[in-house]
Design an enzyme around this catalytic site. Structure first.
Site, PDB file in Angstrom:
ATOM      1  N   CYS A  11     -13.812  19.319 -22.768  1.00  0.00           N
ATOM      2  CA  CYS A  11     -12.943  19.882 -23.805  1.00  0.00           C
ATOM      3  C   CYS A  11     -13.485  19.632 -25.210  1.00  0.00           C
ATOM      4  CB  CYS A  11     -11.533  19.324 -23.671  1.00  0.00           C
ATOM      5  SG  CYS A  11     -11.418  17.525 -23.799  1.00  0.00           S
ATOM      6  N   HIS A 124      -7.973  17.861 -30.664  1.00  0.00           N
ATOM      7  CA  HIS A 124      -9.134  17.049 -31.021  1.00  0.00           C
ATOM      8  C   HIS A 124      -9.715  17.546 -32.345  1.00  0.00           C
ATOM      9  CE1 HIS A 124      -8.783  15.263 -27.216  1.00  0.00           C
ATOM     10  NE2 HIS A 124      -9.862  15.702 -26.594  1.00  0.00           N
TER      11      HIS A 124
END
Length: 214
Positions: A11, A124
């Site tokens: 990811c 993130h």
């Protein structure tokens, strides 16, 4: 049309690559250094629950021990995601480097990552330094980013506009900002990219792959 497995990338790498690909197409990447600031949900629902419990415990004056993470995450930063390898890097850091090279089809590209867990629930964030084979100005980089599907440019520091995880959580697109030319190295840029790793970094990306196949 050929046998094999089509897999979602890591990811963190997926969010990074959303910004690297248009830059590579425009100027050719020769080096990448990235520091990631990864949300608690990267460790699953248990990671989010542990962070929330620690924050609630702090407000009530009691300590909640760390079980999911190596240390308490509330009001803390932990430079430790995945296990440490003999070379001093973590598995997460090596995956980011390896998958970035693989997806860009640049097996010799130098990529170095430092991955940090931060007390954020979702999305993130990544601070990225890149060197390119051809000069590209910050303005041309903004145009390349803006033209790339799935990537938004949020970059107006005068108005305090830049990507933040609380704004990107729950959104399909990644966002890039703080785009600037390096002060010391020719053909180098610095920028900041943020994306919801549960969507573009995982579920949404899998759906988009399936849609491409169909």
């Amino acid at each position: 049309r050929r046998p094999g497995i089509i897999a979602n990338p890591n990811c963190t790498a997926a969010i990074l690559l959303m910004a690297l690909k248009p830059l590579h197409d425009a100027a050719g990447l020769t080096r990448v250094i990235v520091s990631s600031y990864q949300a608690s949900s990267g460790a699953g629902a248990e990671g989010m629950a542990e962070l929330e419990a620690q924050l609630q415990g702090w407000a009530k004056g009691r300590k909640v021990p760390a079980k999911v993470f190596a240390h308490p995450l509330a009001f803390n930063l932990i430079p430790h995601i995945d296990s440490f390898k003999d070379n001093g890097y973590t598995g997460e850091e090596l995956k980011v480097a390896q998958e970035t090279r693989k997806i860009l089809e640049l097996p010799g590209l130098p990529v170095t990552a430092t991955c940090v867990r931060v007390p954020v629930l979702r999305a993130h964030s990544e601070s990225v330094y890149v060197e390119t084979s051809r000069h590209i100005s910050a303005e041309k980089a903004r145009k390349a980013f803006a033209a790339f599907p799935g990537l938004q440019v949020i970059d107006d520091p005068r108005l305090k506009r830049y990507p933040m995880p609380r704004d990107q959580a729950g959104k399909d697109d990644c966002a890039v900002g703080r785009i600037r030319e390096d002060l010391h190295t020719p053909n180098a840029l610095n920028f900041w990219v943020v994306g919801d790793q549960l969507r573009k970094g995982a579920a949404l990306n899998a759906v988009q792959i399936a849609e491409k196949l169909l």
